[in-house]
Write a protein that holds these residues in place. Structure first.
Motif, PDB file in Angstrom:
ATOM      1  N   THR A  71      10.584 -18.067   8.549  1.00  0.00           N
ATOM      2  CA  THR A  71      10.882 -17.164   7.438  1.00  0.00           C
ATOM      3  C   THR A  71       9.820 -16.073   7.330  1.00  0.00           C
ATOM      4  N   MET A  72       8.619 -16.358   7.837  1.00  0.00           N
ATOM      5  CA  MET A  72       7.538 -15.362   7.842  1.00  0.00           C
ATOM      6  C   MET A  72       6.745 -15.549   9.113  1.00  0.00           C
ATOM      7  N   THR A  73       6.071 -14.501   9.542  1.00  0.00           N
ATOM      8  CA  THR A  73       5.201 -14.643  10.709  1.00  0.00           C
ATOM      9  C   THR A  73       3.953 -15.418  10.296  1.00  0.00           C
ATOM     10  N   ARG A  74       3.225 -15.900  11.281  1.00  0.00           N
ATOM     11  CA  ARG A  74       1.985 -16.615  10.985  1.00  0.00           C
ATOM     12  C   ARG A  74       1.005 -15.704  10.249  1.00  0.00           C
ATOM     13  N   GLU A  75       0.995 -14.418  10.632  1.00  0.00           N
ATOM     14  CA  GLU A  75       0.082 -13.457  10.001  1.00  0.00           C
ATOM     15  C   GLU A  75       0.430 -13.275   8.521  1.00  0.00           C
ATOM     16  N   GLU A  76       1.734 -13.201   8.223  1.00  0.00           N
ATOM     17  CA  GLU A  76       2.141 -13.067   6.817  1.00  0.00           C
ATOM     18  C   GLU A  76       1.745 -14.311   6.016  1.00  0.00           C
ATOM     19  N   ARG A  77       1.939 -15.469   6.655  1.00  0.00           N
ATOM     20  CA  ARG A  77       1.571 -16.728   5.984  1.00  0.00           C
ATOM     21  C   ARG A  77       0.063 -16.776   5.734  1.00  0.00           C
ATOM     22  N   SER A  78      -0.721 -16.357   6.728  1.00  0.00           N
ATOM     23  CA  SER A  78      -2.188 -16.352   6.560  1.00  0.00           C
ATOM     24  C   SER A  78      -2.578 -15.448   5.399  1.00  0.00           C
ATOM     25  N   ALA A  79      -1.968 -14.251   5.375  1.00  0.00           N
ATOM     26  CA  ALA A  79      -2.288 -13.296   4.310  1.00  0.00           C
ATOM     27  C   ALA A  79      -1.946 -13.879   2.944  1.00  0.00           C
ATOM     28  N   ASN A  80      -0.802 -14.569   2.855  1.00  0.00           N
ATOM     29  CA  ASN A  80      -0.411 -15.181   1.580  1.00  0.00           C
ATOM     30  C   ASN A  80      -1.380 -16.273   1.157  1.00  0.00           C
ATOM     31  N   LEU A  81      -1.778 -17.076   2.136  1.00  0.00           N
ATOM     32  CA  LEU A  81      -2.702 -18.177   1.834  1.00  0.00           C
ATOM     33  C   LEU A  81      -4.026 -17.621   1.318  1.00  0.00           C
ATOM     34  N   MET A  82      -4.514 -16.569   1.993  1.00  0.00           N
ATOM     35  CA  MET A  82      -5.783 -15.969   1.590  1.00  0.00           C
ATOM     36  C   MET A  82      -5.647 -15.319   0.209  1.00  0.00           C
TER      37      MET A  82
END
Lengths: 125, 305
Positions: A71-82
């Motif tokens: 549903t999201m790229t790993r980069e988008e997920r990382s940005a959300n987590l941060m």
């Protein structure tokens, strides 16, 4: 990248989902994983199902099976987590323990000078 | 009934009067573990006093003897003649109802908050494990991020997160020291204690002991983790790691600022208190803990009729 532990099956499966541009089926993930570890097809199936339930992947029916997409790229997920970690009112105050908080420039300079002078080199008992 | 009054008085005194001396005693983190014990004893003391007081009222109401609702004020201690007050069964029942209601509301609120925090924490840990790159160290994950930072989060299982910027900013020994600090939090189950204290502080936001206690214990637990990391890796790499990862505080426009908690932690690592200071401090803190536990017992024994 280090090999993930057996407990991190969801992470292992997400690695495979993110690695492919054209989506994956449970069969494809199972075929890739079975070369490196002992695993049952149904285990992969239920892991994919869990990831779908948690919103990590979406799926489209393809014949009898599903094809899964992130549903999201790993980069988008990382940005959300941060973002969750750093934003005030996010997870930051409530559930995370950051190693350090803020420090003024003056304090930072003083401590650097103390370190240069050899402060803390005498070990405490 | 009489002991219930004393217990409530004791609870009120600890709640409003203890935060100042406890803060003063534990502010420098000379023996942080003992400091945590002092705060937790005071908090547990207040909660226990409240719970026992409610039970005492309930028991005396159920027994219903002739003196069931008599409150004997033990003023002989102060040189004043003893006084008695009749509450009446009606008054006692009302008191009990209020006590039970407050207990139920607070317990429910704290329980719900803790469960909510746990769920959020587990979700964050879960996401970090899926997104992050695993490292040689068990449970440590590197996540892409521009801000140099390290933190730990409890879940099933727990996770320690280090951003890529932090990995670039730290050398080997510094990174080891930082990871040892985070592992100490997880090994000491610090998060679990903090979640309960924060939930209590949120539910009892008007009681200074609970709001001050949650903040003070959080700082002391950081120092406990620092001590553990410094014992293994030495204080210098740990302090260097703090300097590398601390985010700069914007200048406060000419106002004299109190020392930040991070700088205080670094200073106590570089310049630890002397042996005699540490001993004095340990004795004072232990005495405080003993007094907190002993006070209600002593008063009840002295005034027992």
């Amino acid at each position: 990248m280090q090999q993930r532990g057996f407990g991190d099956l969801e992470a292992t499966v997400m690695d495979r989902v993110w690695a492919r541009d054209d989506g994956v089926t449970v069969r494809e993930v199972f075929d890739e994983l079975t070369g490196t570890r002992q695993i049952a097809y149904t285990t992969v199936l239920s892991t994919m199902d869990n990831l779908h339930r948690k919103g990590w992947v979406r799926r489209d029916r393809e014949g009898k099976a599903y094809r899964y997409w992130p549903t999201m790229t790993r980069e988008e997920r990382s940005a959300n987590l941060m973002r969750a970690a750093f934003s005030a009112g996010g997870d930051s105050e409530a559930v995370l323990a950051f190693f350090v908080g803020q420090m003024t420039a003056e304090e930072s300079a003083q401590l650097k000078a103390a370190l240069r002078r050899g402060g803390g080199s005498g070990q405490r008992t | 009934m009489t002991s219930a009054v004393y217990l409530l008085l004791y609870g009120a005194m600890v709640t409003w009067l203890a935060p100042a001396p406890l803060s003063w005693l534990t502010r420098r983190g000379i023996s942080p573990r003992l400091g945590v014990a002092a705060w937790v004893t005071a908090l547990a003391g207040v909660l226990t006093a409240w719970a026992v007081a409610v039970v005492v009222v309930a028991v005396s109401l159920v027994r219903g003897g002739p003196n069931s609702s008599v409150v004997v004020l033990c003023l002989e201690l102060l040189g004043v003649p003893e006084r008695e007050a009749m509450l009446g069964a009606f008054g006692a029942t009302g008191l009990l109802a209020v006590g039970v209601l407050i207990s139920a509301v607070v317990t429910f609120g704290v329980g719900r908050t803790v469960l909510g925090l746990r769920a959020r924490s587990a979700e964050h840990a879960d996401a970090a494990r899926i997104i992050g790159t695993p490292t040689d160290a068990e449970g440590v994950f590197v996540v892409a991020g521009d801000r140099p930072a390290a933190y730990c989060v409890v879940g099933r299982p727990d996770a320690i997160v280090v951003t890529t910027a932090a990995v670039r900013a730290l050398d080997g020994p510094q990174l080891d020291a930082v990871l040892a600090h985070e592992s100490a939090h997880i090994a000491g189950r610090h998060h679990h204690l903090l979640m309960v204290l924060r939930a209590l502080a949120a539910s009892l936001a008007h009681l200074p002991l609970f709001t001050h206690g949650a903040v003070a214990v959080a700082e002391l637990l950081e120092m406990c983790a620092d001590d553990r990391a410094a014992r293994r890796h030495g204080p210098r790499p740990l302090v260097a790691g703090m300097l590398a990862l601390a985010s700069p505080l914007p200048p406060a426009g000419g106002l004299a600022m109190a020392a930040t908690a991070t700088a205080a932690r670094a200073r106590r690592l570089l310049d630890p208190a002397g042996r005699s200071t540490r001993w004095c401090h340990r004795v004072a803190t232990s005495a405080t803990i003993a007094a907190t536990i002993g006070a209600p017992v002593v008063v009840n024994v002295l005034c027992h009729h």
